[in-house]
Design a protein around this motif. Sequence first.
Motif, PDB file in Angstrom:
ATOM      1  N   PRO A   1      20.810  43.779 -10.984  1.00  0.00           N
ATOM      2  CA  PRO A   1      20.185  42.458 -11.138  1.00  0.00           C
ATOM      3  C   PRO A   1      21.231  41.349 -11.233  1.00  0.00           C
ATOM      4  CG  PRO A   1      19.244  44.046 -12.684  1.00  0.00           C
ATOM      5  CD  PRO A   1      20.430  44.707 -12.050  1.00  0.00           C
ATOM      6  N   PHE A   2      20.942  40.238 -10.657  1.00  0.00           N
ATOM      7  CA  PHE A   2      21.826  39.062 -10.677  1.00  0.00           C
ATOM      8  C   PHE A   2      23.221  39.379 -10.130  1.00  0.00           C
ATOM      9  CE2 PHE A   2      18.800  38.645 -14.212  1.00  0.00           C
ATOM     10  CZ  PHE A   2      18.153  37.478 -13.853  1.00  0.00           C
ATOM     11  N   ALA A   3      23.242  40.238  -9.094  1.00  0.00           N
ATOM     12  CA  ALA A   3      24.526  40.756  -8.601  1.00  0.00           C
ATOM     13  C   ALA A   3      25.477  39.676  -8.104  1.00  0.00           C
ATOM     14  CB  ALA A   3      24.273  41.771  -7.481  1.00  0.00           C
ATOM     15  N   LEU A   4      24.952  38.523  -7.679  1.00  0.00           N
ATOM     16  CA  LEU A   4      25.838  37.496  -7.133  1.00  0.00           C
ATOM     17  C   LEU A   4      26.594  36.730  -8.217  1.00  0.00           C
ATOM     18  CD1 LEU A   4      23.674  35.985  -4.231  1.00  0.00           C
ATOM     19  CD2 LEU A   4      25.611  37.550  -4.036  1.00  0.00           C
ATOM     20  N   TYR A   5      26.159  36.892  -9.474  1.00  0.00           N
ATOM     21  CA  TYR A   5      26.785  36.135 -10.560  1.00  0.00           C
ATOM     22  C   TYR A   5      27.903  36.936 -11.206  1.00  0.00           C
ATOM     23  CZ  TYR A   5      22.691  33.219 -10.003  1.00  0.00           C
ATOM     24  OH  TYR A   5      21.722  32.416  -9.468  1.00  0.00           O
ATOM     25  N   PRO A   6      28.833  36.254 -11.882  1.00  0.00           N
ATOM     26  CA  PRO A   6      29.875  36.989 -12.592  1.00  0.00           C
ATOM     27  C   PRO A   6      29.238  37.893 -13.656  1.00  0.00           C
ATOM     28  CG  PRO A   6      30.336  34.628 -12.574  1.00  0.00           C
ATOM     29  CD  PRO A   6      28.958  34.804 -12.029  1.00  0.00           C
ATOM     30  N   PRO A   7      29.809  39.089 -13.855  1.00  0.00           N
ATOM     31  CA  PRO A   7      29.191  40.055 -14.771  1.00  0.00           C
ATOM     32  C   PRO A   7      28.869  39.476 -16.153  1.00  0.00           C
ATOM     33  CG  PRO A   7      30.988  41.081 -13.574  1.00  0.00           C
ATOM     34  CD  PRO A   7      30.986  39.635 -13.175  1.00  0.00           C
ATOM     35  N   GLU A   8      29.754  38.596 -16.675  1.00  0.00           N
ATOM     36  CA  GLU A   8      29.515  38.106 -18.033  1.00  0.00           C
ATOM     37  C   GLU A   8      28.292  37.194 -18.126  1.00  0.00           C
ATOM     38  OE1 GLU A   8      32.127  37.338 -16.154  1.00  0.00           O
ATOM     39  OE2 GLU A   8      32.520  35.169 -16.214  1.00  0.00           O
ATOM     40  N   LEU A   9      27.832  36.700 -17.011  1.00  0.00           N
ATOM     41  CA  LEU A   9      26.648  35.818 -17.039  1.00  0.00           C
ATOM     42  C   LEU A   9      25.349  36.583 -16.820  1.00  0.00           C
ATOM     43  CD1 LEU A   9      27.560  32.539 -15.061  1.00  0.00           C
ATOM     44  CD2 LEU A   9      27.185  32.780 -17.526  1.00  0.00           C
ATOM     45  N   ARG A  10      25.452  37.792 -16.268  1.00  0.00           N
ATOM     46  CA  ARG A  10      24.245  38.460 -15.755  1.00  0.00           C
ATOM     47  C   ARG A  10      23.187  38.692 -16.833  1.00  0.00           C
ATOM     48  NH1 ARG A  10      27.463  42.717 -11.880  1.00  0.00           N
ATOM     49  NH2 ARG A  10      28.246  41.085 -10.473  1.00  0.00           N
ATOM     50  N   THR A  11      23.597  39.168 -18.005  1.00  0.00           N
ATOM     51  CA  THR A  11      22.585  39.437 -19.032  1.00  0.00           C
ATOM     52  C   THR A  11      22.020  38.139 -19.582  1.00  0.00           C
ATOM     53  OG1 THR A  11      24.390  39.635 -20.603  1.00  0.00           O
ATOM     54  CG2 THR A  11      23.441  41.690 -19.759  1.00  0.00           C
ATOM     55  N   LEU A  12      22.853  37.103 -19.647  1.00  0.00           N
ATOM     56  CA  LEU A  12      22.388  35.822 -20.183  1.00  0.00           C
ATOM     57  C   LEU A  12      21.348  35.168 -19.282  1.00  0.00           C
ATOM     58  CD1 LEU A  12      25.830  34.299 -21.251  1.00  0.00           C
ATOM     59  CD2 LEU A  12      24.029  35.155 -22.769  1.00  0.00           C
ATOM     60  N   LEU A  13      21.462  35.421 -17.968  1.00  0.00           N
ATOM     61  CA  LEU A  13      20.590  34.738 -17.016  1.00  0.00           C
ATOM     62  C   LEU A  13      19.128  35.138 -17.188  1.00  0.00           C
ATOM     63  CD1 LEU A  13      22.871  34.881 -13.875  1.00  0.00           C
ATOM     64  CD2 LEU A  13      22.037  32.806 -14.974  1.00  0.00           C
ATOM     65  N   ALA A  14      18.913  36.281 -17.788  1.00  0.00           N
ATOM     66  CA  ALA A  14      17.539  36.756 -17.937  1.00  0.00           C
ATOM     67  C   ALA A  14      16.882  36.228 -19.208  1.00  0.00           C
ATOM     68  CB  ALA A  14      17.534  38.287 -17.951  1.00  0.00           C
ATOM     69  N   THR A  15      17.665  35.622 -20.095  1.00  0.00           N
ATOM     70  CA  THR A  15      17.138  35.415 -21.445  1.00  0.00           C
ATOM     71  C   THR A  15      16.061  34.343 -21.553  1.00  0.00           C
ATOM     72  OG1 THR A  15      19.050  34.028 -21.866  1.00  0.00           O
ATOM     73  CG2 THR A  15      19.151  36.283 -22.676  1.00  0.00           C
ATOM     74  N   ARG A  16      16.081  33.356 -20.694  1.00  0.00           N
ATOM     75  CA  ARG A  16      15.111  32.258 -20.880  1.00  0.00           C
ATOM     76  C   ARG A  16      14.012  32.237 -19.825  1.00  0.00           C
ATOM     77  NH1 ARG A  16      18.222  26.699 -21.836  1.00  0.00           N
ATOM     78  NH2 ARG A  16      16.142  25.848 -22.138  1.00  0.00           N
ATOM     79  N   LEU A  17      14.083  33.157 -18.887  1.00  0.00           N
ATOM     80  CA  LEU A  17      13.114  33.121 -17.789  1.00  0.00           C
ATOM     81  C   LEU A  17      12.077  34.228 -17.941  1.00  0.00           C
ATOM     82  CD1 LEU A  17      15.618  32.613 -14.807  1.00  0.00           C
ATOM     83  CD2 LEU A  17      14.333  30.847 -16.053  1.00  0.00           C
ATOM     84  N   ASN A  18      10.867  33.988 -17.426  1.00  0.00           N
ATOM     85  CA  ASN A  18       9.869  35.058 -17.436  1.00  0.00           C
ATOM     86  C   ASN A  18      10.185  36.037 -16.299  1.00  0.00           C
ATOM     87  OD1 ASN A  18       8.506  34.356 -14.992  1.00  0.00           O
ATOM     88  ND2 ASN A  18       7.370  32.753 -16.079  1.00  0.00           N
ATOM     89  N   PRO A  19       9.562  37.195 -16.291  1.00  0.00           N
ATOM     90  CA  PRO A  19       9.938  38.223 -15.301  1.00  0.00           C
ATOM     91  C   PRO A  19       9.810  37.758 -13.853  1.00  0.00           C
ATOM     92  CG  PRO A  19       8.607  39.197 -17.041  1.00  0.00           C
ATOM     93  CD  PRO A  19       8.612  37.714 -17.291  1.00  0.00           C
ATOM     94  N   ASP A  20       8.820  36.948 -13.550  1.00  0.00           N
ATOM     95  CA  ASP A  20       8.662  36.464 -12.169  1.00  0.00           C
ATOM     96  C   ASP A  20       9.795  35.517 -11.791  1.00  0.00           C
ATOM     97  OD1 ASP A  20       6.331  37.884 -11.646  1.00  0.00           O
ATOM     98  OD2 ASP A  20       5.054  36.295 -12.454  1.00  0.00           O
ATOM     99  N   GLN A  21      10.163  34.659 -12.733  1.00  0.00           N
ATOM    100  CA  GLN A  21      11.289  33.745 -12.462  1.00  0.00           C
ATOM    101  C   GLN A  21      12.584  34.534 -12.330  1.00  0.00           C
ATOM    102  OE1 GLN A  21      10.445  31.412 -16.040  1.00  0.00           O
ATOM    103  NE2 GLN A  21      10.360  29.547 -14.781  1.00  0.00           N
ATOM    104  N   GLN A  22      12.748  35.537 -13.204  1.00  0.00           N
ATOM    105  CA  GLN A  22      13.947  36.389 -13.130  1.00  0.00           C
ATOM    106  C   GLN A  22      14.060  37.062 -11.771  1.00  0.00           C
ATOM    107  OE1 GLN A  22      14.491  39.255 -16.323  1.00  0.00           O
ATOM    108  NE2 GLN A  22      13.521  37.839 -17.751  1.00  0.00           N
ATOM    109  N   ALA A  23      12.919  37.514 -11.262  1.00  0.00           N
ATOM    110  CA  ALA A  23      12.942  38.214  -9.969  1.00  0.00           C
ATOM    111  C   ALA A  23      13.449  37.278  -8.875  1.00  0.00           C
ATOM    112  CB  ALA A  23      11.550  38.734  -9.630  1.00  0.00           C
ATOM    113  N   VAL A  24      13.071  35.996  -8.957  1.00  0.00           N
ATOM    114  CA  VAL A  24      13.542  35.030  -7.956  1.00  0.00           C
ATOM    115  C   VAL A  24      15.043  34.826  -8.101  1.00  0.00           C
ATOM    116  CG1 VAL A  24      13.447  32.616  -7.208  1.00  0.00           C
ATOM    117  CG2 VAL A  24      11.322  33.835  -7.752  1.00  0.00           C
ATOM    118  N   LEU A  25      15.482  34.521  -9.326  1.00  0.00           N
ATOM    119  CA  LEU A  25      16.899  34.196  -9.506  1.00  0.00           C
ATOM    120  C   LEU A  25      17.796  35.401  -9.229  1.00  0.00           C
ATOM    121  CD1 LEU A  25      18.883  31.963 -10.304  1.00  0.00           C
ATOM    122  CD2 LEU A  25      18.737  32.779 -12.662  1.00  0.00           C
ATOM    123  N   SER A  26      17.318  36.587  -9.622  1.00  0.00           N
ATOM    124  CA  SER A  26      18.127  37.791  -9.461  1.00  0.00           C
ATOM    125  C   SER A  26      18.489  38.052  -8.004  1.00  0.00           C
ATOM    126  CB  SER A  26      17.372  38.987 -10.045  1.00  0.00           C
ATOM    127  OG  SER A  26      18.121  40.154  -9.872  1.00  0.00           O
TER     128      SER A  26
END
Lengths: 185, 435
Positions: B260-285
């Motif tokens: 998930p979120f493979a295009l982002y630097p590893p240190e950001l990947r877990t943080l990117l999921a924290t404020r979005l709902n699963p549908d939004q996460q699926a888009v950003l990921s």
Amino acid sequence: MIESAPVRRVEDPAGSEPWVRAAEPDYVEIREFLFAEAEQLDARHYDQWLARLAPEIEYRVVARVVRSASAEPREFLVLDDRQVDIKARIDQISNPKLTFAENPPPFTRRFVSNIRAQSNSTADAFNVESYLLTYRKDAAVETPYLISAVRRDLLVRTAGALRLRKRHVQLDQSVIASGNLASFF
Amino acid sequence: MLDRNDVAATWIDESSGTVSREIFVSEDIYRLELERIFSQVWLYVAHETEIPNPGDFVTRTMSDAPVVVVRCDDGSVAVLLNSCRHRGVRVCRVDSGSAKNFVCPYHGWSYDQHGRLLTTGFDKLLPAGTDLSTLGLVRVPRIDSYKGLIFASWNPNVASLADYLGDFRWYLDIFFARTPGGMEVVAPPQRSRVKANWKTAAVNFGADNQHIFTTHVGPFAVQPVTIPWPQRRQAMEDGVQVVAEGRHCVTFTLTKFDVPFALYPPELRTLLATRLNPDQQAVLSGLISGAGTLFPNLSFIERMIPSTEPGAGKTVLLRLWQPISAGEMEIVSWCLVDRESSPTYRERSLSDGLRNFGVAGLFEQEDVELWASIGHPSANPFAQAHPFNFRTAVPVLHSPVTDFAGPGDAYRPLLSEVTQFRFLQYWNRMMTGAK
């Protein structure tokens, strides 16, 4: 917001070595270097110009933010390139199939003046400041424009030839007069 | 000057997908836009992180009027017309700074951060009973912010910002509020002038997916390719373009990564999921690139940094198309990063963002050259007898897809001009008062 970096002075590659005014033959060589690269860029001989850059080139262009005389100066970044990035730009603008910004090519003329040069003690590294006035007439726009800039360069002598190691260009504009700054300064 | 009643009903023709050339070149129409659009709706003025501390200000333009956007001592934001109530001089003559008060340099009328008049310098000479509280700087009546984006409106009766953004907030969250810290402006914005109508840029970002294959062959040819073309082509097939609230547009190219979120630097990947709902996460990921326009003139783009390493990251830019006349705009461009980004990533994200989408951007230098060539050829009656074509909008205009999780009207294919056309249809409704 992160403050923009203060104006980066070209650093002394040899540590704390004292800089002295460049000797006359060195100054002439530096001046000819700057004139020749202006000619090559105006003629769009980008490969020849690229050969003048040291592989570790740091090339940065900033423009100015209008600030109170009593406030800390700020700049906005226009570009911050290394050799690989400069090569990519050249690959794009020198290939007529890949660019509309430079095809048809704009008419440019670079006027270089106010050159001052300092040398390290072994005369193989030079801090050089120059003023640059660029005239540019884009194909699509009837009115040409001028951009004035100051350049702070670090030139190094390797294998007997001068190479550009660092260039910091400060454009004397706070709103760039053109949306297309595909040219090099 | 156009009369309120003689605006053309034929600017936009839905059945043919055509749009009048005149609306991109006429000064009369531009003046009408100022009155009917820019004076009526919410306009973007600044990002919260540009003015973090009390007294911090930036100067901007709202509907052709210069304003100061200032952080007040109480933490609120005021947006003030930058013109002294005495004789009209600009009370603030710089792009940014910090100030306790704004003192007019002409005769010394002094205002606090809220725009309240403190003294004229000659108060004793004023007629008895003069009420200084009626002589403050003109205040822009409505100010609100969403996830760091500050908006203001000249219209005291405008619906709330929440209502104006409406369903588009779902998408703004994906770009501007996905980590706990939110986004931060990296440096003062780039500013440049382009001889083109502001709507040209607004529809380009909201979103012209066709021109990527003609105007922008270069940046893909000369920079490293992170994702091979077959996967990118599939991402365009799987992507979607959306119109929310009938006026705000966004487009995505979407893929799926093993990580998930493979295009982002590893240190950001877990943080990117924290404020979005699963549908939004699926888009950003799986987001390769996304761009959009918030009506009328704020656009944004997020795209991957061209690199052979997939985790090299993204760049996010916010663009304001500030009209100057029918034929000219100022582009104001901010680069943003997630606040938790490392210093190295910040620098890389900024320099890559500007290398591609700034005044010296490999993409943008090509766009503006072409945009600047539209006005003159379109300003004559021979051309204006033949409108612009958005015909690929027509086949899908009334058939949004139903398999996309986000709100609003979602469309495929990505290459249809449908969201651009709907943006202009909304513009037309505001300009003509049509339903």
